[in-house]
Design a protein around this motif. Structure first.
Motif, mmCIF file in Angstrom:
data_model
loop_
_atom_site.group_PDB
_atom_site.id
_atom_site.type_symbol
_atom_site.label_atom_id
_atom_site.label_comp_id
_atom_site.label_asym_id
_atom_site.label_seq_id
_atom_site.Cartn_x
_atom_site.Cartn_y
_atom_site.Cartn_z
ATOM 1 N N ASP A 121 45.059 28.367 46.231
ATOM 2 C CA ASP A 121 44.256 29.087 45.248
ATOM 3 C C ASP A 121 43.443 28.129 44.392
ATOM 4 O O ASP A 121 42.335 28.443 43.968
ATOM 5 N N ALA A 122 43.991 26.952 44.122
ATOM 6 C CA ALA A 122 43.263 25.985 43.306
ATOM 7 C C ALA A 122 42.050 25.418 44.033
ATOM 8 O O ALA A 122 41.107 24.951 43.408
ATOM 9 N N LEU A 123 42.079 25.441 45.369
ATOM 10 C CA LEU A 123 40.982 24.880 46.150
ATOM 11 C C LEU A 123 39.865 25.874 46.413
ATOM 12 O O LEU A 123 38.727 25.491 46.621
ATOM 13 N N ARG A 124 40.167 27.163 46.438
ATOM 14 C CA ARG A 124 39.158 28.132 46.840
ATOM 15 C C ARG A 124 38.163 28.375 45.711
ATOM 16 O O ARG A 124 38.485 28.267 44.543
ATOM 17 N N GLY A 125 36.926 28.728 46.083
ATOM 18 C CA GLY A 125 35.897 28.998 45.085
ATOM 19 C C GLY A 125 35.127 27.734 44.736
ATOM 20 O O GLY A 125 35.647 26.618 44.769
ATOM 21 N N ARG A 126 33.849 27.924 44.353
ATOM 22 C CA ARG A 126 32.996 26.771 44.052
ATOM 23 C C ARG A 126 33.116 26.309 42.614
ATOM 24 O O ARG A 126 32.787 25.184 42.289
ATOM 25 N N ALA A 127 33.563 27.165 41.716
ATOM 26 C CA ALA A 127 33.673 26.809 40.304
ATOM 27 C C ALA A 127 34.969 27.374 39.756
ATOM 28 O O ALA A 127 35.565 28.286 40.321
ATOM 29 N N GLY A 128 35.404 26.800 38.603
ATOM 30 C CA GLY A 128 36.637 27.260 38.008
ATOM 31 C C GLY A 128 36.638 28.733 37.692
ATOM 32 O O GLY A 128 37.639 29.435 37.895
ATOM 33 N N ASP A 129 35.503 29.234 37.180
ATOM 34 C CA ASP A 129 35.419 30.657 36.836
ATOM 35 C C ASP A 129 35.628 31.527 38.072
ATOM 36 O O ASP A 129 36.281 32.575 38.004
ATOM 37 N N GLU A 130 35.088 31.094 39.203
ATOM 38 C CA GLU A 130 35.227 31.862 40.438
ATOM 39 C C GLU A 130 36.681 31.847 40.919
ATOM 40 O O GLU A 130 37.174 32.850 41.452
ATOM 41 N N LYS A 131 37.377 30.723 40.730
ATOM 42 C CA LYS A 131 38.787 30.660 41.116
ATOM 43 C C LYS A 131 39.590 31.702 40.338
ATOM 44 O O LYS A 131 40.440 32.402 40.903
ATOM 45 N N LEU A 132 39.343 31.787 39.031
ATOM 46 C CA LEU A 132 40.068 32.755 38.210
ATOM 47 C C LEU A 132 39.714 34.180 38.625
ATOM 48 O O LEU A 132 40.580 35.065 38.611
ATOM 49 N N PHE A 133 38.462 34.413 38.976
ATOM 50 C CA PHE A 133 38.032 35.738 39.418
ATOM 51 C C PHE A 133 38.784 36.144 40.685
ATOM 52 O O PHE A 133 39.271 37.278 40.809
ATOM 53 N N LYS A 134 38.924 35.212 41.621
ATOM 54 C CA LYS A 134 39.674 35.494 42.843
ATOM 55 C C LYS A 134 41.154 35.721 42.528
ATOM 56 O O LYS A 134 41.800 36.593 43.115
ATOM 57 N N ASN A 135 41.690 34.924 41.608
ATOM 58 C CA ASN A 135 43.099 35.081 41.241
ATOM 59 C C ASN A 135 43.392 36.459 40.674
ATOM 60 O O ASN A 135 44.378 37.103 41.042
ATOM 61 N N VAL A 136 42.549 36.908 39.736
ATOM 62 C CA VAL A 136 42.845 38.189 39.079
ATOM 63 C C VAL A 136 42.750 39.341 40.076
ATOM 64 O O VAL A 136 43.508 40.313 39.982
ATOM 65 N N LYS A 137 41.864 39.244 41.053
ATOM 66 C CA LYS A 137 41.800 40.296 42.078
ATOM 67 C C LYS A 137 43.087 40.325 42.903
ATOM 68 O O LYS A 137 43.608 41.400 43.228
ATOM 69 N N ASP A 138 43.615 39.143 43.216
ATOM 70 C CA ASP A 138 44.892 39.072 43.937
ATOM 71 C C ASP A 138 46.021 39.669 43.109
ATOM 72 O O ASP A 138 46.891 40.385 43.621
#
Length: 336
Positions: A121-138
């Motif tokens: 999860d820490a590796l996915r996404g191009r920016a930190g904000d996008e990582k958090l966005f993916k996390n909250v959807k999960d």
């Protein structure tokens, strides 16, 4: 005014449903008890997985209302797991054997998945904000699955006349519902932050500032220990079950170690890129400030405004690093 999520909550019955089995039949009562134990073990395995994932996501998240939701729900999840263990003990499952049989399958698999999930999860996404966005959807998806788990557990418990388990399921479901509602409210917030970061170039989150790589290694090690402990418990019910659990632990822990190392390296690169005097591994400085943080489209959008000397520096730098075709082709077109 009721929110959309509040209006979708299912109405609670004023009276508990009556059992649908013959409560005078000892065989039916015992079969019902076995079924409830299985469903409780499934729920316990889900909470173990959720707790490990929450720890990983908290490690990646800066101080914010979103992080406070995650931290509170981690405390709730830990408490829920203990309440489920207590109920299993009351139903005759020895506390030292709660990881065996069907329980070890769900719990070991859940823990195994979480081993690799945090670093990935820490590796996915191009920016930190996008990582958090993916996390909250999960997380919202996980909460929806847990709501279904406790809906089913409560209904089954009522059906066999187990009022205490039904009340436990309803109590935990209420906490899951609140977490689901609050996490859903964070989706538009984090979606907006992702748009500002990727489209407007205004990032509000930096992985290197949270110590995520180091914390994820700690989370990973804890999860490995949990998986190995579960595998040892499984040995008490048969070598086959133990072998499967150990295999899961070995495979997923190996993957987790690799991805954790990648996370640490990426966090280091991000921190270096944020420093104007930072240089790359081969000693070449960035051709323009912040170059390593730009994607190919952003670089191409700036090239026309640069001097020929700056474009030459970018070309030399690009050929020695990522060698992105679109950037090099754009540089060639500006030479004519």
């Amino acid at each position: 005014m009721a929110t959309a999520t509040q209006t979708r909550r299912r109405p609670r019955d004023t009276e508990a449903p009556r059992p649908i089995i013959d409560t005078e039949d000892i065989a039916q009562l015992e079969a019902g008890r076995v079924l409830i134990i299985q469903l409780l073990q499934e729920a316990h395995g889900a909470e173990a997985f959720a707790a490990t994932t929450l720890r990983a996501h908290i490690a990646m998240t800066p101080t914010s209302p979103y992080r406070r939701i995650l931290e509170r729900h981690l405390r709730e999840t830990t408490d829920q797991a203990e309440r489920l263990r207590t109920r299993l003990t009351e139903l005759g499952v020895k506390r030292s054997l709660l990881g065996t049989g069907f329980g070890v399958a769900t719990t070991a698999v859940g823990t195994g998945l979480a081993l690799a999930k945090g670093p990935i999860d820490a590796l996915r996404g191009r920016a930190g904000d996008e990582k958090l966005f993916k996390n909250v959807k999960d997380e919202v998806t996980t909460e929806a699955q847990e709501l279904a788990t406790y809906d089913g557990l409560e209904a089954a418990a009522h059906a066999v006349g187990d009022v205490k388990t039904a009340e436990l399921a309803a109590s935990i479901r209420a906490q899951e519902q609140r977490a689901f509602d609050e996490l859903r409210e964070q989706i538009p917030v984090l979606a907006g932050a992702t748009v500002r970061s990727l489209v407007a170039g205004d990032s509000s989150f930096d992985l290197s500032t949270t110590g995520a790589a180091q914390t994820l290694r700690s989370v990973r090690d804890e999860a490995v220990d949990d998986a190995e402990e579960l595998a040892d418990d499984a040995a008490k019910t048969g070598r086959a079950a133990a072998g499967r659990a150990r295999s899961t632990a070995r495979k997923t822990s190996s993957s987790a170690r690799k991805t954790a190392r990648k996370t640490e390296k990426r966090a280091t690169r991000t921190a270096k890129a944020a420093t104007p005097s930072a240089s790359t591994a081969n000693g070449a400085a960035e051709p323009i400030k912040g170059y390593d943080e730009l994607n190919a489209a952003e670089i191409n959008g700036r090239l026309a405004d640069l001097t020929p000397a700056e474009r030459r520096r970018i070309e030399n730098y690009e050929r020695g690093h990522d060698a992105r075709t679109t950037v090099l082709e754009r540089l060639d077109s500006l030479k004519s």
